[in-house]
Design a protein around this motif. Structure first.
Motif, PDB file in Angstrom:
ATOM      1  N   ASP A   1     -29.135  61.796  28.344  1.00  0.00           N
ATOM      2  CA  ASP A   1     -29.433  63.218  28.228  1.00  0.00           C
ATOM      3  C   ASP A   1     -30.101  63.783  29.476  1.00  0.00           C
ATOM      4  N   LEU A   2     -30.496  62.907  30.412  1.00  0.00           N
ATOM      5  CA  LEU A   2     -31.104  63.373  31.661  1.00  0.00           C
ATOM      6  C   LEU A   2     -30.159  63.250  32.855  1.00  0.00           C
ATOM      7  N   VAL A   3     -28.942  62.756  32.626  1.00  0.00           N
ATOM      8  CA  VAL A   3     -28.009  62.546  33.733  1.00  0.00           C
ATOM      9  C   VAL A   3     -27.693  63.858  34.445  1.00  0.00           C
ATOM     10  N   ALA A   4     -27.473  64.926  33.685  1.00  0.00           N
ATOM     11  CA  ALA A   4     -27.135  66.213  34.311  1.00  0.00           C
ATOM     12  C   ALA A   4     -28.260  66.698  35.212  1.00  0.00           C
ATOM     13  N   ARG A   5     -29.521  66.548  34.767  1.00  0.00           N
ATOM     14  CA  ARG A   5     -30.643  66.985  35.604  1.00  0.00           C
ATOM     15  C   ARG A   5     -30.788  66.084  36.821  1.00  0.00           C
ATOM     16  N   ALA A   6     -30.596  64.762  36.644  1.00  0.00           N
ATOM     17  CA  ALA A   6     -30.650  63.857  37.792  1.00  0.00           C
ATOM     18  C   ALA A   6     -29.590  64.229  38.820  1.00  0.00           C
ATOM     19  N   HIS A   7     -28.412  64.582  38.338  1.00  0.00           N
ATOM     20  CA  HIS A   7     -27.331  64.991  39.242  1.00  0.00           C
ATOM     21  C   HIS A   7     -27.742  66.224  40.036  1.00  0.00           C
TER      22      HIS A   7
ATOM     23  N   GLN B   1     -24.270  57.941  35.294  1.00  0.00           N
ATOM     24  CA  GLN B   1     -24.096  57.440  33.937  1.00  0.00           C
ATOM     25  C   GLN B   1     -24.061  55.915  33.916  1.00  0.00           C
ATOM     26  N   ARG B   2     -23.445  55.315  34.932  1.00  0.00           N
ATOM     27  CA  ARG B   2     -23.415  53.851  34.998  1.00  0.00           C
ATOM     28  C   ARG B   2     -24.816  53.284  35.234  1.00  0.00           C
ATOM     29  N   CYS B   3     -25.643  54.020  35.960  1.00  0.00           N
ATOM     30  CA  CYS B   3     -27.007  53.550  36.219  1.00  0.00           C
ATOM     31  C   CYS B   3     -27.800  53.365  34.933  1.00  0.00           C
ATOM     32  N   VAL B   4     -27.454  54.143  33.906  1.00  0.00           N
ATOM     33  CA  VAL B   4     -28.198  54.066  32.651  1.00  0.00           C
ATOM     34  C   VAL B   4     -28.118  52.669  32.054  1.00  0.00           C
TER      35      VAL B   4
ATOM     36  N   ARG C   1     -29.613  48.100  38.430  1.00  0.00           N
ATOM     37  CA  ARG C   1     -30.199  49.358  38.917  1.00  0.00           C
ATOM     38  C   ARG C   1     -31.483  49.669  38.157  1.00  0.00           C
ATOM     39  N   ILE C   2     -32.437  50.218  38.867  1.00  0.00           N
ATOM     40  CA  ILE C   2     -33.662  50.745  38.269  1.00  0.00           C
ATOM     41  C   ILE C   2     -33.661  52.242  38.560  1.00  0.00           C
ATOM     42  N   ALA C   3     -33.432  53.044  37.543  1.00  0.00           N
ATOM     43  CA  ALA C   3     -33.349  54.491  37.719  1.00  0.00           C
ATOM     44  C   ALA C   3     -34.470  55.159  36.932  1.00  0.00           C
ATOM     45  N   VAL C   4     -35.272  55.967  37.621  1.00  0.00           N
ATOM     46  CA  VAL C   4     -36.474  56.561  37.025  1.00  0.00           C
ATOM     47  C   VAL C   4     -36.444  58.068  37.222  1.00  0.00           C
ATOM     48  N   MET C   5     -36.774  58.795  36.164  1.00  0.00           N
ATOM     49  CA  MET C   5     -36.964  60.238  36.231  1.00  0.00           C
ATOM     50  C   MET C   5     -38.443  60.560  36.072  1.00  0.00           C
ATOM     51  N   VAL C   6     -38.873  61.656  36.694  1.00  0.00           N
ATOM     52  CA  VAL C   6     -40.299  62.020  36.686  1.00  0.00           C
ATOM     53  C   VAL C   6     -40.455  63.456  36.199  1.00  0.00           C
ATOM     54  N   HIS C   7     -41.292  63.625  35.184  1.00  0.00           N
ATOM     55  CA  HIS C   7     -41.624  64.936  34.632  1.00  0.00           C
ATOM     56  C   HIS C   7     -43.051  65.281  35.045  1.00  0.00           C
ATOM     57  N   ALA C   8     -43.314  66.551  35.326  1.00  0.00           N
ATOM     58  CA  ALA C   8     -44.649  66.943  35.777  1.00  0.00           C
ATOM     59  C   ALA C   8     -45.117  68.200  35.049  1.00  0.00           C
ATOM     60  N   LYS C   9     -46.432  68.280  34.885  1.00  0.00           N
ATOM     61  CA  LYS C   9     -47.056  69.491  34.363  1.00  0.00           C
ATOM     62  C   LYS C   9     -48.467  69.580  34.927  1.00  0.00           C
TER      63      LYS C   9
END
Length: 631
Positions: free
Chosen positions: A444-450, A472-475, A480-488
């Motif tokens: 569900d985060l692939v589109a934002r990562a793209h 999508q393959r990275c998931v 692969r180590i794929a990380v997303m970061v959220h901030a507030k």
């Protein structure tokens, strides 16, 4: 159709005849063929690899797409899947298609050919959806899938509408089913042939003689419109989009001159054709804003007059708060655009400028050639269709970050106002109360990562762009180590603002393939906290012995230049090399102070899969068991 490769020419443009920047819809069929021949004779590396497949003959459509892309500065290479052999080709891992490795596949099927009856057509559409699913599973390509259009044959004549379902109802049902099937699949983009043929005229778009002779479904006069639509999709898939639309005010947002006519004298709203045309233009700008495009204004006016107009003209669709930035005054507009870009922390090449004055447009084209300039037509009724032609404002998928983008930038203005109250930067950074949360890349985060990898230029360590398929393959890829970061922070939610992808080898080592941070999140040391966290992942979660990284300098990514040395990485290539390679060993890895940012983790144990064991990796605040401890 043979593969067509077109080269970079001088300054990475494909414009020996001045094609770059031209409107391809103004070219004749003869011009297109001549330019296509000349472009085909060149050689070099393409920007994009496109395959065509279905139950039709696509010639001469690739020639039109070639020229349209050349006008946009893009270099394609094409491949044709054998007629009617799409599924078989996809299932064969040694096929020419898989050797070609397409970035995009355009799929088009005609329902007419050998398919009669409503149920048979429904079954055929089901098989089309199955083929698209096969393409998604067997390639990394983005699929450009066309829908179906009713050719308008009389059938039962005047009694057609009494059928159950009638032809138009059946085609609407089939197209609705396709849209429903792939609505949430980011790698499928629907090419709306039904809409295009309705606009152009269904009988004019069809060439029955050519279809019967060679299975060419479209009249050549329809090819420019179809190529234009495909070019829109291709540019969006490649991330060739812009972030901010800057508009003039007088005779653009409204009819009239504010300084002469006053706020109640300018015309926008109901009552006459001109006023309503400007009202519709403002409505269209709101729709564009909802795609995640930032709106800004640049006008030669008194700021007080503009503020008064927005205060009292509540009948206008646009409000002052719809604009993330306004540059109102008597400076030249090229200066105004540069100030807007600086305030938003984006490049001037991310701007589209809309004005009704040809002199102002020419000034910007000369002073800031990287800005896309759009001259409004003199006939205000055509203004909305003019906006529809700005491909760089298109989006194939709208994320939560797009919906909230204007709010994010308004929060940025509030942060900047708060920044001016502090003398020392560390005090200001602590006052922000920033928290970041790391999470493994999920579907569900692939589109934002793209979006992040395709659109981020300033903090982009290597400049590498990832397609949706590869992400999508990275998931699920254990290597692969794929990380997303959220901030507030205390001003609000910044959204998903950073991404990192690492590759693991057989050796006890990981390589940081790329690290990107959104420009709106820069200036607060997030890169320090993120690299601390990546050290933790590599040296504590797995653990590994080495972490390597690269910095590939570009014209825009200088903010990355000192990040790795400051994080303790050792340069292992000469400092003047085009690619700077760095290495960090576990025994020399130290925590870089970053106490003004709180770091949390969610589901990071999933990165390690079944090999996970360390108990300290529960969800919550990150912590090292050694000298890399985070609070």
């Amino acid at each position: 159709m043979e593969d067509i490769v077109v080269a970079h020419l001088q300054n990475q443009t494909v414009s020996p005849q001045g094609l770059l920047g031209r409107d391809p819809l103004t070219l004749s069929a003869g011009d297109v063929r001549r330019f296509a021949r000349e472009l085909t004779q060149a050689s070099g590396e393409p920007h994009v690899r496109i395959a065509f497949g279905g139950n039709v003959t696509f010639d001469p459509l690739p020639e039109y797409v070639l020229v349209h892309l050349a006008c946009a500065g893009l270099v394609p290479v094409f491949h044709a899947i054998e007629f009617g052999q799409v599924t078989q080709t996809l299932l064969d891992p040694h096929s020419q298609l898989h050797c070609f490795k397409p970035d995009l596949i355009f799929l088009h099927w005609e329902l007419e050919h050998g398919i009669a009856g409503h149920e048979q057509r429904r079954a055929f559409v089901d098989s089309v959806c199955a083929t698209v699913a096969t393409a998604l599973a067997s390639t990394d390509a983005t699929i450009l899938l066309s829908n179906f259009f009713d050719h308008g044959d009389d059938g039962a004549g005047l009694a057609d509408w009494r059928g159950e379902p009638d032809p138009q109802e059946l085609f609407a049902e089939l197209n609705r089913n396709i849209a429903k099937q792939f609505r949430f699949e980011p790698r499928v983009q629907l090419v709306d042939i039904a809409r295009l043929t309705a606009q152009f005229g269904r009988s004019r778009a069809r060439d029955l003689r050519l279809y019967l002779l060679a299975r060419i479904p479209w009249h050549e006069s329809f090819m420019p419109l179809l190529a234009d639509e495909l070019t829109r999709h291709i540019k969006v898939a490649l991330g060739r989009v812009r972030k901010c639309l800057v508009v003039d005010l007088d005779n653009t947002l409204w009819a009239g001159v504010l300084g002469e006519d006053g706020p109640r004298g300018v015309r926008v709203g109901k009552g006459d054709a001109t006023s309503e045309a400007h009202y519709r233009l403002q409505q269209k700008l709101l729709v564009i804003k909802q795609r995640g495009i930032l709106l800004a204004a640049c006008s030669k006016n008194n700021p007080e007059d503009v503020a008064e107009l927005f205060r009292i003209r509540t009948d206008m669709p646009l409000r002052a708060e719809d604009f993330v930035c306004m540059r109102i005054g008597w400076d030249s507009k090229d200066q105004g655009l540069q100030h807007i870009a600086a305030e938003l922390n984006i490049g001037t090449d991310s701007l589209v400028f809309l004005d009704d004055n040809p002199a102002e447009i020419e000034l910007i084209r000369r002073a800031l050639p990287e800005v896309e300039c759009v001259l409004l037509p003199q006939d205000s009724a055509l203004s909305v269709s003019c906006l529809d032609r700005i491909h760089s404002l298109d989006r194939a998928l709208i994320t939560h970050e797009d919906w909230d983008k204007s709010a994010h930038y308004r929060q940025g203005s509030a942060r900047e106002a708060a920044r001016r109250q502090f003398v020392e930067l560390p005090e200001y950074l602590r006052s922000l109360e920033t928290t970041i949360e790391l999470q493994p890349l999920s579907r569900d985060l692939v589109a934002r990562a793209h979006q992040l990898f395709m659109k981020t230029n300033q903090f982009n360590a290597t400049g590498r762009r990832y397609g949706l398929g590869e992400l999508q393959r990275c998931v699920d890829d254990a290597s692969r180590i794929a990380v997303m970061v959220h901030a507030k922070d205390r001003f609000g939610d910044l959204g998903w603002i950073a991404a990192a992808i690492l590759s693991r080898s057989q050796e006890p080592c990981a390589h940081l393939d790329n690290l990107v941070i959104s420009c709106r999140a820069l200036g607060r040391g997030l890169e320090v906290a993120l690299l601390n966290s990546l050290k933790l992942i590599c040296f504590e979660l797995y653990p590994l012995e080495y972490l390597t990284a690269e910095y590939r300098p570009s014209k825009k990514n200088s903010p990355v230049s000192e990040v790795f040395p400051r994080a303790g990485f050792v340069l292992i290539t000469p400092g003047d090399a085009d690619i700077r390679r760095y290495q960090l060993s576990r025994d020399r890895s130290l925590y870089a102070p970053c106490d003004w940012i709180r770091v949390r983790a969610r589901n990071l144990r999933a990165l390690q899969g079944t090999a996970y064991s360390p108990s300290q990796w529960e969800d919550g605040p990150l912590s090292f068991s050694s000298n890399l401890g985070l609070e």
